[in-house]
Motif scaffolding. Structure first.
Motif, mmCIF file in Angstrom:
data_model
loop_
_atom_site.group_PDB
_atom_site.id
_atom_site.type_symbol
_atom_site.label_atom_id
_atom_site.label_comp_id
_atom_site.label_asym_id
_atom_site.label_seq_id
_atom_site.Cartn_x
_atom_site.Cartn_y
_atom_site.Cartn_z
ATOM 1 N N TRP A 21 -32.363 -30.591 -14.429
ATOM 2 C CA TRP A 21 -32.090 -29.182 -14.740
ATOM 3 C C TRP A 21 -30.785 -28.952 -15.339
ATOM 4 O O TRP A 21 -30.687 -28.077 -16.241
ATOM 5 N N ASN A 22 -29.678 -29.733 -14.937
ATOM 6 C CA ASN A 22 -28.278 -29.557 -15.457
ATOM 7 C C ASN A 22 -28.415 -30.176 -16.924
ATOM 8 O O ASN A 22 -27.701 -29.757 -17.834
ATOM 9 N N LEU A 23 -29.132 -31.260 -17.285
ATOM 10 C CA LEU A 23 -29.373 -31.703 -18.561
ATOM 11 C C LEU A 23 -29.793 -30.631 -19.570
ATOM 12 O O LEU A 23 -29.329 -30.452 -20.475
ATOM 13 N N MET A 24 -30.777 -29.925 -19.094
ATOM 14 C CA MET A 24 -31.377 -28.766 -19.911
ATOM 15 C C MET A 24 -30.439 -27.705 -20.049
ATOM 16 O O MET A 24 -30.408 -27.339 -21.119
ATOM 17 N N GLY A 25 -29.530 -27.477 -18.971
ATOM 18 C CA GLY A 25 -28.717 -26.172 -19.022
ATOM 19 C C GLY A 25 -27.325 -26.870 -20.086
ATOM 20 O O GLY A 25 -26.946 -26.047 -20.966
ATOM 21 N N ALA A 26 -26.981 -27.944 -20.156
ATOM 22 C CA ALA A 26 -25.887 -28.627 -21.084
ATOM 23 C C ALA A 26 -26.480 -28.606 -22.252
ATOM 24 O O ALA A 26 -25.788 -28.325 -23.420
ATOM 25 N N SER A 27 -27.586 -29.109 -22.521
ATOM 26 C CA SER A 27 -28.339 -29.092 -23.734
ATOM 27 C C SER A 27 -28.364 -27.684 -24.489
ATOM 28 O O SER A 27 -28.060 -27.259 -25.608
ATOM 29 N N SER A 65 -19.894 -23.777 -16.752
ATOM 30 C CA SER A 65 -21.101 -23.757 -15.832
ATOM 31 C C SER A 65 -22.067 -24.795 -16.111
ATOM 32 O O SER A 65 -22.626 -25.429 -14.953
ATOM 33 N N THR A 66 -22.409 -25.196 -17.316
ATOM 34 C CA THR A 66 -23.672 -26.072 -17.574
ATOM 35 C C THR A 66 -22.875 -27.472 -17.461
ATOM 36 O O THR A 66 -23.636 -28.417 -17.105
ATOM 37 N N ILE A 67 -22.013 -27.903 -18.140
ATOM 38 C CA ILE A 67 -21.499 -29.220 -18.267
ATOM 39 C C ILE A 67 -20.886 -29.649 -16.713
ATOM 40 O O ILE A 67 -21.000 -30.722 -16.229
ATOM 41 N N GLY A 68 -20.416 -28.477 -16.141
ATOM 42 C CA GLY A 68 -19.946 -28.804 -14.833
ATOM 43 C C GLY A 68 -21.040 -29.140 -13.906
ATOM 44 O O GLY A 68 -20.966 -29.964 -12.930
ATOM 45 N N GLY A 69 -22.181 -28.640 -14.120
ATOM 46 C CA GLY A 69 -23.323 -28.336 -13.185
ATOM 47 C C GLY A 69 -23.750 -29.918 -13.455
ATOM 48 O O GLY A 69 -24.101 -30.538 -12.579
ATOM 49 N N PHE A 129 -28.013 -22.968 -4.476
ATOM 50 C CA PHE A 129 -28.813 -24.041 -3.932
ATOM 51 C C PHE A 129 -28.068 -25.214 -4.203
ATOM 52 O O PHE A 129 -27.793 -26.156 -3.325
ATOM 53 N N GLU A 130 -27.688 -25.551 -5.478
ATOM 54 C CA GLU A 130 -26.946 -26.737 -5.688
ATOM 55 C C GLU A 130 -25.578 -26.965 -4.811
ATOM 56 O O GLU A 130 -25.539 -28.241 -4.219
ATOM 57 N N TYR A 131 -24.751 -25.957 -4.643
ATOM 58 C CA TYR A 131 -23.504 -25.981 -3.947
ATOM 59 C C TYR A 131 -24.144 -26.202 -2.321
ATOM 60 O O TYR A 131 -23.443 -27.034 -1.833
ATOM 61 N N TRP A 132 -25.073 -25.559 -1.943
ATOM 62 C CA TRP A 132 -25.608 -25.657 -0.687
ATOM 63 C C TRP A 132 -26.075 -26.898 -0.454
ATOM 64 O O TRP A 132 -25.583 -27.659 0.756
ATOM 65 N N TRP A 133 -26.919 -27.579 -1.320
ATOM 66 C CA TRP A 133 -27.289 -28.938 -0.945
ATOM 67 C C TRP A 133 -26.182 -30.014 -1.129
ATOM 68 O O TRP A 133 -26.206 -30.800 -0.085
ATOM 69 N N SER A 134 -25.237 -29.679 -1.870
ATOM 70 C CA SER A 134 -23.913 -30.725 -1.630
ATOM 71 C C SER A 134 -23.452 -30.672 -0.586
ATOM 72 O O SER A 134 -23.052 -31.723 0.224
#
Length: 144
Positions: A21-27, A65-69, A129-134
């Protein structure tokens, strides 16, 4: 001293999905900001004008937001506790960027309800969700 536990299979599945998901965002960030000629045919003149008029600070938040994710997802899979902090920073950047786009840049009117409102809100929900999961993974002892 904290002890780490062996992560569950679900940890790895979610971690890989978050990485993709985050690879798609960074792209998307890279294409949207550095290869705008490639996306010009996908948008009308008004939409391209809005994209080109985006303030630098908003583009920077988009990048954070994207590179950080992406970085946080990599750290999550590496089982590093730093993922929590970077997911938090990414979430804050997404919220500010989205509030600007929806509230001040008229994204919903220019791009439509789907791309201008619903998709950005889904992105925020996934970032929560990402934050909660971490945080959850940390509480289980899976991150060190």
């Amino acid at each position: 001293m904290t002890t780490t536990q062996k992560p569950s299979t679900l940890f790895w599945i979610i971690g890989i999905v978050l990485l993709l998901w985050n690879l798609m965002g960074a792209s998307a960030f890279i294409v949207d900001n550095f290869f705008t000629d490639m996306i010009a045919n996908a948008y009308n003149e008004e939409q391209m004008a809005a994209i080109n008029a985006t303030p630098l600070w908003s583009k920077i938040l988009y990048g954070i937001s994207t590179i950080g994710g992406l970085l946080a997802a990599i750290l999550l899979l590496a089982r590093k506790i730093g993922a929590v902090r970077i997911f938090a920073i990414s979430l804050i950047a997404i919220i500010i960027h989205t509030v600007y786009n929806i509230g001040f840049a008229n994204a919903m009117e220019i791009f439509g309800v789907g791309a201008g409102l619903i998709f950005p809100l889904i992105i925020i929900l996934l970032a929560i969700f990402e934050y909660w999961w971490s945080k959850y993974s940390t509480s289980k002892g899976w991150l060190k």
